[in-house]
Every structure is written in C-alpha cells, then in structure tokens.
Design an enzyme around this catalytic site. Structure first.
Site, mmCIF file in Angstrom:
data_model
loop_
_atom_site.group_PDB
_atom_site.id
_atom_site.type_symbol
_atom_site.label_atom_id
_atom_site.label_comp_id
_atom_site.label_asym_id
_atom_site.label_seq_id
_atom_site.Cartn_x
_atom_site.Cartn_y
_atom_site.Cartn_z
ATOM 1 N N CYS A 31 0.829 -1.214 0.000
ATOM 2 C CA CYS A 31 0.000 0.000 0.000
ATOM 3 C C CYS A 31 0.862 1.262 0.000
ATOM 4 O O CYS A 31 1.521 1.571 0.994
ATOM 5 C CB CYS A 31 -0.904 -0.048 1.222
ATOM 6 S SG CYS A 31 -1.793 1.469 1.564
ATOM 7 N N CYS A 34 -0.147 3.765 2.625
ATOM 8 C CA CYS A 34 0.315 3.336 3.953
ATOM 9 C C CYS A 34 1.753 3.792 4.182
ATOM 10 O O CYS A 34 2.083 4.287 5.258
ATOM 11 C CB CYS A 34 0.245 1.818 4.088
ATOM 12 S SG CYS A 34 -1.426 1.152 3.988
#
Length: 103
Positions: A31, A34
C-alpha cells in the site's frame, strides 16, 4: 513510543483490554498510501498515544472483523470498542486534528 505489531495471538488481549484509548493502524506492505501515512502515525506514538499495527495481508480475520476494506485505516479503540475510524492517506497535521481528543 514505538508502534507494536499485533495479530491473532495478541490482538484481543493487547488492544481490547487496554486501559486507555489506543490507535490500531491497519496497513499493508503493498500500500503506497500506507507508506506515506505510517511515519506520521509513528510520530503520534511519540506524543504518548499507544499505537498498534495490523498487517491486513497477514491478519485478514482481524481486518474482516472490524470492517476494514481500505488501507490505511486507523481505528481508535476505547475500552474494547471502536470509537473513531480514519481512512486513507493523511498528513501528521490531519491526524493530529482528527485524534486531538485522544492526544
């Protein structure tokens, strides 16, 4: 304060039985958002807010249990209950604003 990874073996006892509000950051290694958000989350831990992380790739049951469908998702738990959810890429300032009542 460092972030601590939790999983099936210790999530329920570590997070749900914590005596003060804690943030659980649901993230994934793949991600990009993230990777951009997690340093800011870590800095919140330096301000005294307990931070735990759950890698949704390794712990899909926990993510499912709490309705996590996007990463990153931050959930604030207080006395075992989710009291706030924050989803998506955030800056440190945005996180501080959204979590001010817990800092």
């Amino acid at each position: 304060m460092a972030m601590n990874e939790v999983g099936n073996s210790n999530f329920w006892t570590t997070v749900l039985k914590h005596e003060q509000p804690v943030v659980v950051a649901f993230w994934a290694t793949w991600c990009g958002a993230c990777k951009a958000t997690m340093p800011a989350v870590s800095e919140l831990g330096d301000q005294g807010l307990p931070i735990y992380t759950v890698n949704v790739g390794n712990e899909p049951a926990i993510a499912y249990e709490y309705g996590v469908t996007a990463a990153p998702t931050l959930k604030v738990f207080d006395q075992g209950k989710v009291v706030k959810t924050i989803t998506g890429r955030k800056t440190k300032q945005e996180l501080e604003s959204e979590l001010a009542e817990f800092l």
